[in-house]
Motif scaffolding. Structure first.
Motif, PDB file in Angstrom:
ATOM      1  N   MET A   1      69.235  63.160  48.479  1.00  0.00           N
ATOM      2  CA  MET A   1      68.563  61.870  48.613  1.00  0.00           C
ATOM      3  C   MET A   1      68.194  61.318  47.244  1.00  0.00           C
ATOM      4  O   MET A   1      68.402  60.129  46.948  1.00  0.00           O
ATOM      5  N   GLY A   2      67.650  62.147  46.353  1.00  0.00           N
ATOM      6  CA  GLY A   2      67.283  61.684  45.028  1.00  0.00           C
ATOM      7  C   GLY A   2      68.466  61.222  44.203  1.00  0.00           C
ATOM      8  O   GLY A   2      68.320  60.371  43.316  1.00  0.00           O
ATOM      9  N   MET A   3      69.658  61.763  44.499  1.00  0.00           N
ATOM     10  CA  MET A   3      70.886  61.370  43.799  1.00  0.00           C
ATOM     11  C   MET A   3      71.573  60.174  44.462  1.00  0.00           C
ATOM     12  O   MET A   3      72.713  59.852  44.127  1.00  0.00           O
ATOM     13  N   GLY A   4      70.916  59.521  45.410  1.00  0.00           N
ATOM     14  CA  GLY A   4      71.524  58.378  46.083  1.00  0.00           C
ATOM     15  C   GLY A   4      72.721  58.753  46.930  1.00  0.00           C
ATOM     16  O   GLY A   4      73.567  57.915  47.230  1.00  0.00           O
ATOM     17  N   GLY A   5      72.802  60.027  47.341  1.00  0.00           N
ATOM     18  CA  GLY A   5      73.908  60.490  48.170  1.00  0.00           C
ATOM     19  C   GLY A   5      75.171  60.819  47.401  1.00  0.00           C
ATOM     20  O   GLY A   5      76.164  61.232  48.004  1.00  0.00           O
ATOM     21  N   ALA A   6      75.163  60.686  46.082  1.00  0.00           N
ATOM     22  CA  ALA A   6      76.376  60.898  45.274  1.00  0.00           C
ATOM     23  C   ALA A   6      76.515  62.371  44.911  1.00  0.00           C
ATOM     24  O   ALA A   6      76.311  62.762  43.752  1.00  0.00           O
ATOM     25  N   VAL A   7      76.875  63.208  45.891  1.00  0.00           N
ATOM     26  CA  VAL A   7      76.898  64.656  45.659  1.00  0.00           C
ATOM     27  C   VAL A   7      78.227  65.308  46.033  1.00  0.00           C
ATOM     28  O   VAL A   7      78.353  66.529  45.953  1.00  0.00           O
ATOM     29  N   VAL A   8      79.235  64.567  46.435  1.00  0.00           N
ATOM     30  CA  VAL A   8      80.515  65.179  46.799  1.00  0.00           C
ATOM     31  C   VAL A   8      81.120  65.940  45.627  1.00  0.00           C
ATOM     32  O   VAL A   8      81.723  67.004  45.804  1.00  0.00           O
ATOM     33  N   ALA A   9      80.935  65.430  44.408  1.00  0.00           N
ATOM     34  CA  ALA A   9      81.437  66.132  43.220  1.00  0.00           C
ATOM     35  C   ALA A   9      80.349  66.936  42.532  1.00  0.00           C
ATOM     36  O   ALA A   9      80.634  67.617  41.532  1.00  0.00           O
ATOM     37  N   ALA A  10      79.101  66.889  43.064  1.00  0.00           N
ATOM     38  CA  ALA A  10      77.996  67.580  42.395  1.00  0.00           C
ATOM     39  C   ALA A  10      77.002  68.153  43.396  1.00  0.00           C
ATOM     40  O   ALA A  10      75.806  67.889  43.307  1.00  0.00           O
ATOM     41  N   PRO A  11      77.455  68.944  44.382  1.00  0.00           N
ATOM     42  CA  PRO A  11      76.488  69.579  45.289  1.00  0.00           C
ATOM     43  C   PRO A  11      75.673  70.613  44.524  1.00  0.00           C
ATOM     44  O   PRO A  11      76.187  71.281  43.622  1.00  0.00           O
TER      45      PRO A  11
ATOM     46  N   PRO B   1      82.170  59.218  63.821  1.00  0.00           N
ATOM     47  CA  PRO B   1      83.421  58.784  63.182  1.00  0.00           C
ATOM     48  C   PRO B   1      83.934  59.738  62.111  1.00  0.00           C
ATOM     49  O   PRO B   1      83.186  60.481  61.474  1.00  0.00           O
ATOM     50  N   GLN B   2      85.249  59.694  61.885  1.00  0.00           N
ATOM     51  CA  GLN B   2      85.841  60.405  60.761  1.00  0.00           C
ATOM     52  C   GLN B   2      85.467  59.702  59.458  1.00  0.00           C
ATOM     53  O   GLN B   2      85.202  58.490  59.436  1.00  0.00           O
ATOM     54  N   GLN B   3      85.469  60.490  58.351  1.00  0.00           N
ATOM     55  CA  GLN B   3      85.050  59.967  57.057  1.00  0.00           C
ATOM     56  C   GLN B   3      85.860  60.619  55.947  1.00  0.00           C
ATOM     57  O   GLN B   3      86.291  61.763  56.071  1.00  0.00           O
ATOM     58  N   VAL B   4      86.038  59.874  54.857  1.00  0.00           N
ATOM     59  CA  VAL B   4      86.683  60.392  53.647  1.00  0.00           C
ATOM     60  C   VAL B   4      85.813  60.014  52.463  1.00  0.00           C
ATOM     61  O   VAL B   4      85.309  58.882  52.382  1.00  0.00           O
ATOM     62  N   ALA B   5      85.618  60.961  51.537  1.00  0.00           N
ATOM     63  CA  ALA B   5      84.814  60.681  50.344  1.00  0.00           C
ATOM     64  C   ALA B   5      85.473  61.290  49.113  1.00  0.00           C
ATOM     65  O   ALA B   5      86.014  62.404  49.165  1.00  0.00           O
ATOM     66  N   LEU B   6      85.426  60.553  48.005  1.00  0.00           N
ATOM     67  CA  LEU B   6      85.910  61.014  46.704  1.00  0.00           C
ATOM     68  C   LEU B   6      84.777  60.885  45.700  1.00  0.00           C
ATOM     69  O   LEU B   6      84.037  59.891  45.711  1.00  0.00           O
ATOM     70  N   GLY B   7      84.643  61.897  44.821  1.00  0.00           N
ATOM     71  CA  GLY B   7      83.563  61.862  43.856  1.00  0.00           C
ATOM     72  C   GLY B   7      83.990  62.299  42.476  1.00  0.00           C
ATOM     73  O   GLY B   7      84.978  63.021  42.299  1.00  0.00           O
ATOM     74  N   LEU B   8      83.222  61.869  41.486  1.00  0.00           N
ATOM     75  CA  LEU B   8      83.430  62.222  40.086  1.00  0.00           C
ATOM     76  C   LEU B   8      82.080  62.536  39.466  1.00  0.00           C
ATOM     77  O   LEU B   8      81.149  61.724  39.538  1.00  0.00           O
ATOM     78  N   ALA B   9      81.948  63.727  38.894  1.00  0.00           N
ATOM     79  CA  ALA B   9      80.718  64.124  38.208  1.00  0.00           C
ATOM     80  C   ALA B   9      81.019  64.351  36.730  1.00  0.00           C
ATOM     81  O   ALA B   9      81.996  65.019  36.386  1.00  0.00           O
ATOM     82  N   ILE B  10      80.176  63.795  35.879  1.00  0.00           N
ATOM     83  CA  ILE B  10      80.357  63.888  34.439  1.00  0.00           C
ATOM     84  C   ILE B  10      79.058  64.380  33.799  1.00  0.00           C
ATOM     85  O   ILE B  10      77.968  63.912  34.158  1.00  0.00           O
ATOM     86  N   ARG B  11      79.182  65.305  32.866  1.00  0.00           N
ATOM     87  CA  ARG B  11      78.043  65.763  32.067  1.00  0.00           C
ATOM     88  C   ARG B  11      78.307  65.382  30.604  1.00  0.00           C
ATOM     89  O   ARG B  11      78.961  66.129  29.868  1.00  0.00           O
TER      90      ARG B  11
END
Length: 433
Positions: free
Chosen positions: A38-48, A273-283
């Motif tokens: 939640m704190g990451m705005g849901g952007a965790v597919v590449a950064a769980p 519903p079915q879903q697809v997600a792509l993510g990019l994490a950068i340090r």
């Protein structure tokens, strides 16, 4: 007058959605599971980062985690307003609790782990009562509660690639109603005086009904180097058993062609519903994480029409369709985290989701107002020592409104509208074994 009430209630019943707690931005799906996500705005597919964010968003992330457990408790506070065409009113239920628990541990040899959890993942709902309209009292209620258990397996294929899978075992509870109650005055009959009476017309499936379903999540993480990680997730549809209601009769159809049903069992399927997600994490530097994500949710396949099957529909059909007409949704998330020191992390996020409900379909979704589009989030984690850590998050979804012709036209004096805004506050306790 009774026929007029019948016709108006019929078209009003089509503005039934179904329901529950109005969770988050993405239709009726939470932005993220657990307070890190939640704190990451849901952007965790590449950064769980914990079992809660991994098992639901990308199970491949479990392969990179040490044995640990986490418990999250969230207070969800949606603000909902609607206008059936007789003036704007608010919903009578505004506070909900959202629990989640997850874990991960080694299994079956080096590089293979077992994890998962039990989560409240989505929902929507309203409770409206508008008395004293020229047609009678409008009562509109909806509730969908969606819980999910996700046993998961993950493995490190090599030092670059991790893969994982979750079996999504889900339960949903659904109930909904949109009726008009018309009170006829008492009077004097051939056998003496008789009291006032109230008759109800419209769809009334308000008795809670449970359904159970199963689906699958597949995920992958690819570490390009120490700075860049790619993430991918596919979630299959969750196919549910039907929800069922025992009723004495129902009214559906359209204003020009009302359809009535006799006493007996009514049922309907509400799949996920079915879903697809792509993510990019950068340090850019070791203590700073930036994660972005794009997601597609196939709402049109599950929320185009909600078919009500019932006995003895007057048009001879086996079912009557409630035309919700949701569009597929595109979601963009971005989150960032900074390690202030060895014990404190701070994070923030933003998410945008296209509105699955158009203005043209306002009348069909007045009690299904999944219309928010923009949300901001903030969070932090404190590492308390001896394996314990505490994570907090706050989310605010900005108010959004859809507006269109009232389902009670031409008897209503105003256009119909639905407005939704949201806040959530969450606390999560984690322990590394």
């Amino acid at each position: 007058m009774k026929r007029t009430i019948l016709h108006v209630a019929v078209i009003g019943a089509i503005s039934m959605g179904l329901s529950a707690t109005a969770f988050a931005t993405d239709g009726y799906q939470l932005v993220g599971i657990g307070q890190y996500a939640m704190g990451m705005g849901g952007a965790v597919v590449a950064a769980p980062d914990d079992p809660l964010s991994a098992a639901i968003s990308n199970p491949a992330g479990l392969a990179d985690m040490t044995p640990q457990a986490a418990f999250s408790a969230e207070i969800f506070n949606p603000t909902r307003k609607t206008n059936f065409g007789f003036g704007e009113i608010g919903s009578h239920s505004n506070i909900y609790g959202v629990p989640a628990i997850g874990w991960v541990a080694p299994a079956f040899g080096d590089g293979i782990v077992f994890g998962g959890g039990v989560y409240g993942t989505s929902g929507l709902g309203v409770n409206y009562i508008q008395p004293n309209t020229q047609l009678g009292t409008v009562q509109a209620y909806s509730s969908i509660t969606f819980m999910q258990m996700a046993p998961s397996m993950a493995m490190k294929v090599n030092h670059h690639l991790s893969v994982g899978a979750s079996l999504n075992i889900a339960a949903e509870q659904g109930s909904f109603q949109q009726t008009i109650g018309h009170t006829s005055p008492g009077g004097m009959g051939p056998n003496g005086p008789y009291p006032p009476s109230t008759s109800y017309t419209g769809l009334n499936l308000a008795s809670p009904s449970w359904a159970y379903g199963v689906g699958l999540t597949l995920g992958a993480l690819y570490k390009v180097n120490s700075m860049v990680t790619l993430g991918f997730t596919y979630k299959s549809p969750i196919i549910f058993t039907p929800m069922t209601w025992q009723e004495t009769g129902e009214v559906a159809g359209s204003l020009s062609n009302p359809v009535t049903g006799g006493p007996g069992q009514y049922s309907g399927h509400l799949n996920y519903p079915q879903q697809v997600a792509l993510g990019l994490a950068i340090r850019p530097i070791p203590q700073w994480l930036i994660s972005v994500e794009g997601q597609w949710i196939n709402w049109h396949a599950t929320m185009d029409n909600f078919n009500i099957y019932g006995p003895s529909w007057s048009n001879g059909a086996s079912s009557v369709a409630l035309p919700l007409h949701w569009n597929n949704q595109w979601v963009a998330n971005i989150g960032t985290q900074y390690n202030v020191n060895k014990w404190l992390q701070v994070r923030a996020g933003y998410t945008y989701g296209s509105n699955p409900i158009s203005n043209a379909n306002t009348a069909s979704n007045l009690i299904f107002p999944a219309v928010v589009q923009n949300a901001v989030t903030f969070g932090s984690t404190q590492k308390l020592g001896m394996g314990w850590k505490l994570t907090e998050a706050y989310m605010h979804s900005f108010a959004n409104t859809i507006s269109g012709t009232s389902p009670y036209y031409p008897y209503a004096s105003e256009n119909a509208s639905a407005t939704l805004a949201e806040n959530s506050f969450g606390l999560q306790v984690g322990y590394d074994f």
